[in-house]
Motif scaffolding. Structure first.
Motif, PDB file in Angstrom:
ATOM      1  N   GLY A   1      34.681  45.307  30.417  1.00  0.00           N
ATOM      2  CA  GLY A   1      35.797  44.383  30.300  1.00  0.00           C
ATOM      3  C   GLY A   1      35.380  42.961  30.620  1.00  0.00           C
ATOM      4  O   GLY A   1      34.218  42.672  30.876  1.00  0.00           O
ATOM      5  N   VAL A   2      36.371  42.100  30.608  1.00  0.00           N
ATOM      6  CA  VAL A   2      36.160  40.689  30.912  1.00  0.00           C
ATOM      7  C   VAL A   2      36.496  40.481  32.388  1.00  0.00           C
ATOM      8  O   VAL A   2      37.551  40.934  32.837  1.00  0.00           O
ATOM      9  N   PRO A   3      35.609  39.816  33.139  1.00  0.00           N
ATOM     10  CA  PRO A   3      35.956  39.569  34.547  1.00  0.00           C
ATOM     11  C   PRO A   3      37.283  38.798  34.649  1.00  0.00           C
ATOM     12  O   PRO A   3      37.498  37.837  33.910  1.00  0.00           O
ATOM     13  N   LEU A   4      38.144  39.235  35.533  1.00  0.00           N
ATOM     14  CA  LEU A   4      39.400  38.521  35.777  1.00  0.00           C
ATOM     15  C   LEU A   4      39.085  37.065  36.102  1.00  0.00           C
ATOM     16  O   LEU A   4      39.820  36.144  35.727  1.00  0.00           O
TER      17      LEU A   4
ATOM     18  N   GLU B   1      40.093  35.909  46.662  1.00  0.00           N
ATOM     19  CA  GLU B   1      38.643  36.188  46.726  1.00  0.00           C
ATOM     20  C   GLU B   1      38.299  37.458  45.957  1.00  0.00           C
ATOM     21  O   GLU B   1      37.281  37.515  45.259  1.00  0.00           O
ATOM     22  N   LYS B   2      39.131  38.499  46.099  1.00  0.00           N
ATOM     23  CA  LYS B   2      38.827  39.744  45.387  1.00  0.00           C
ATOM     24  C   LYS B   2      39.094  39.577  43.889  1.00  0.00           C
ATOM     25  O   LYS B   2      38.383  40.139  43.060  1.00  0.00           O
ATOM     26  N   ALA B   3      40.104  38.780  43.560  1.00  0.00           N
ATOM     27  CA  ALA B   3      40.404  38.526  42.146  1.00  0.00           C
ATOM     28  C   ALA B   3      39.245  37.778  41.486  1.00  0.00           C
ATOM     29  O   ALA B   3      38.973  37.946  40.297  1.00  0.00           O
ATOM     30  N   LEU B   4      38.566  36.945  42.274  1.00  0.00           N
ATOM     31  CA  LEU B   4      37.458  36.143  41.727  1.00  0.00           C
ATOM     32  C   LEU B   4      36.120  36.873  41.798  1.00  0.00           C
ATOM     33  O   LEU B   4      35.097  36.359  41.330  1.00  0.00           O
TER      34      LEU B   4
ATOM     35  N   VAL C   1      39.084  47.483  39.941  1.00  0.00           N
ATOM     36  CA  VAL C   1      38.688  46.803  41.182  1.00  0.00           C
ATOM     37  C   VAL C   1      37.692  47.688  41.923  1.00  0.00           C
ATOM     38  O   VAL C   1      38.081  48.545  42.718  1.00  0.00           O
ATOM     39  N   PRO C   2      36.380  47.513  41.648  1.00  0.00           N
ATOM     40  CA  PRO C   2      35.391  48.337  42.334  1.00  0.00           C
ATOM     41  C   PRO C   2      35.510  48.155  43.847  1.00  0.00           C
ATOM     42  O   PRO C   2      35.916  47.076  44.312  1.00  0.00           O
ATOM     43  N   GLN C   3      35.217  49.195  44.583  1.00  0.00           N
ATOM     44  CA  GLN C   3      35.193  49.201  46.056  1.00  0.00           C
ATOM     45  C   GLN C   3      36.559  49.351  46.719  1.00  0.00           C
ATOM     46  O   GLN C   3      36.637  49.613  47.898  1.00  0.00           O
ATOM     47  N   TRP C   4      37.621  49.168  45.969  1.00  0.00           N
ATOM     48  CA  TRP C   4      38.955  49.372  46.554  1.00  0.00           C
ATOM     49  C   TRP C   4      39.508  50.708  46.093  1.00  0.00           C
ATOM     50  O   TRP C   4      39.152  51.205  45.022  1.00  0.00           O
ATOM     51  N   TYR C   5      40.401  51.264  46.887  1.00  0.00           N
ATOM     52  CA  TYR C   5      41.071  52.488  46.462  1.00  0.00           C
ATOM     53  C   TYR C   5      41.831  52.249  45.161  1.00  0.00           C
ATOM     54  O   TYR C   5      42.174  51.104  44.811  1.00  0.00           O
TER      55      TYR C   5
END
Ligand SMILES: Nc1nc2c(c(=O)[nH]1)N[C@H]1C(S)=C(S)[C@@H](COP(=O)(O)O)O[C@H]1N2
Ligand SMILES: [Mo]
Length: 356
Positions: free
Chosen positions: A118-121, A163-166, A193-197
């Motif tokens: 995908g495209v990074p947010l 920060e997580k969105a970026l 969102v890798p690393q998050w539940y």
């Protein structure tokens, strides 16, 4: 070396509820490094949405200099990347909490791994231009309904801190394992969102809104919150990063095996850093030995496959445990962190087998 042979069972998903559809992947069917769509667990809060794909537009609005309205065509022309990631439901293993907690009684299979493209947010946020004061990014899905706690109708929506969105690997994904994302998993666009539940990875994206406050939808402020106390909300904090964890896939719990050599194998994963060690005990935790880890292809967000050769010489009952450690020195505890809604279970994995 002789190895136990298992009866061949056609793989299936185990159903918890049909509407909304909640089904998990029995852990023994996770054989490969990535899970095919038909064996991908399904976790839904509402009925599946009805979408008109031919006329799909993605709005990005709120605190931005230039709101965007993107077609699929626009998105597919932007620079894309692929990440391999574990997607684990925060309620995975909930059924093992004692005392029992409410919620879907997931066993060990509300977990998946695959390749998302995908495209990074971040790319979209940069194009739209974040304005001063931008604090969170709200991602809303097309599915909606009443929540158990109120009579109001809500869509499924969640926010990410800026920060997580970026983060360059937070993706607006359009492919799963080199195919368009299957409808049940978020077609045409899903956040990853890798690393998050898993709750953070919103399916069927309807719109993205940048806000200057803290988003407080029900899936953010009521659900997906750790409540350490049974009776009150003291000490509550949000569910975010995946805990260090491991699961034994083989043998299966309650298997009856012959004397001789057996391969104990499974997976281990974490939301922070990487897995550095997996230990196995075949005597209920008295002694531990390192399992062999195969993490050649696990990548930054993938699980590692581990195995251990067990010479089961004596008849009897055995409690087998697995315990993973990650590079931030988090280690699976012997008892889970009990919380009222039953999130983030990561006590060391445990099975019982009998040697005849
Ligand atoms: N729109 C929408 N997105 C959603 C959900 C949902 O109910 N609706 N469930 C979330 C939860 S709790 C999890 S664990 C994952 C499950 O993704 P899957 O059904 O593709 O396995 O999606 C997340 N994204
Ligand atoms: Mo979930």
């Amino acid at each position: 070396m002789s190895q136990q042979s298992y009866p061949v069972v056609k793989p299936y998903l185990k159903t918890h509820t049909l509407v909304p559809e909640n089904q998990e992947t029995p852990i023994e069917f996770i054989q490969n490094d990535t899970i095919p769509s038909r064996l991908f667990y399904r976790r839904n809060h509402f009925s599946y949405p009805s979408l008109s794909h031919s006329n799909y537009w993605l709005p990005i609005n709120g605190l931005v200099s230039a709101p965007l309205l993107l077609s699929m065509q626009d998105l597919l022309q932007m620079p894309a990347k692929t990440v391999k990631a574990v997607l684990e439901c925060a309620g995975d293993k909930r059924s093992f909490f004692k005392p029992k907690v409410f919620g879907e009684q997931w066993e060990k299979g509300a977990i998946n791994q695959g390749f998302w493209k995908g495209v990074p947010l971040r790319t979209l946020l940069e194009r739209a231009g974040l304005r001063e004061g931008a604090k969170e990014v709200v991602i809303e899905g097309y599915d909606y309904g009443k929540t158990p706690d109120s009579d109001q109708v809500y869509t499924y929506a969640r926010s990410l801190p800026i920060e997580k969105a970026l983060h360059p690997d937070t993706l607006i994904a359009f492919e799963y394992n080199q195919q368009p994302i299957p409808f049940k998993h978020g077609f045409p666009l899903r956040l990853v969102v890798p690393q998050w539940y898993g709750m953070a990875s919103v399916k069927w994206i309807k719109q993205i809104t940048i806000i200057n406050s803290h988003f407080s939808g029900p899936f953010q402020s009521i659900d997906y919150v750790y409540y350490p106390n049974k009776e009150n909300n003291e000490g509550a904090f949000p569910v975010t990063t995946i805990n260090v964890n491991s699961t034994i896939q083989q043998p299966r719990d309650m298997d009856i095996l012959n004397r001789g050599n057996h391969i104990i194998k499974g997976i281990a994963w974490t939301g922070e850093g990487y897995i550095t060690k997996v230990e196995i005990s075949t005597d209920n935790g008295q002694t531990w030995t390192n399992a062999k880890m195969d993490n050649r292809d696990s990548g930054q967000y993938g699980w590692v496959l581990w195995s251990y050769e067990w010479a089961a010489g004596k008849s009897g009952e055995y409690v087998i445990l697995s315990r993973a450690t990650d590079s931030t020195n988090r280690i699976q505890p012997s008892e889970p962190f009990w919380n009222r809604k039953g999130y983030g279970y990561n006590a060391m994995d445990k099975i019982k087998v009998k040697i005849e």
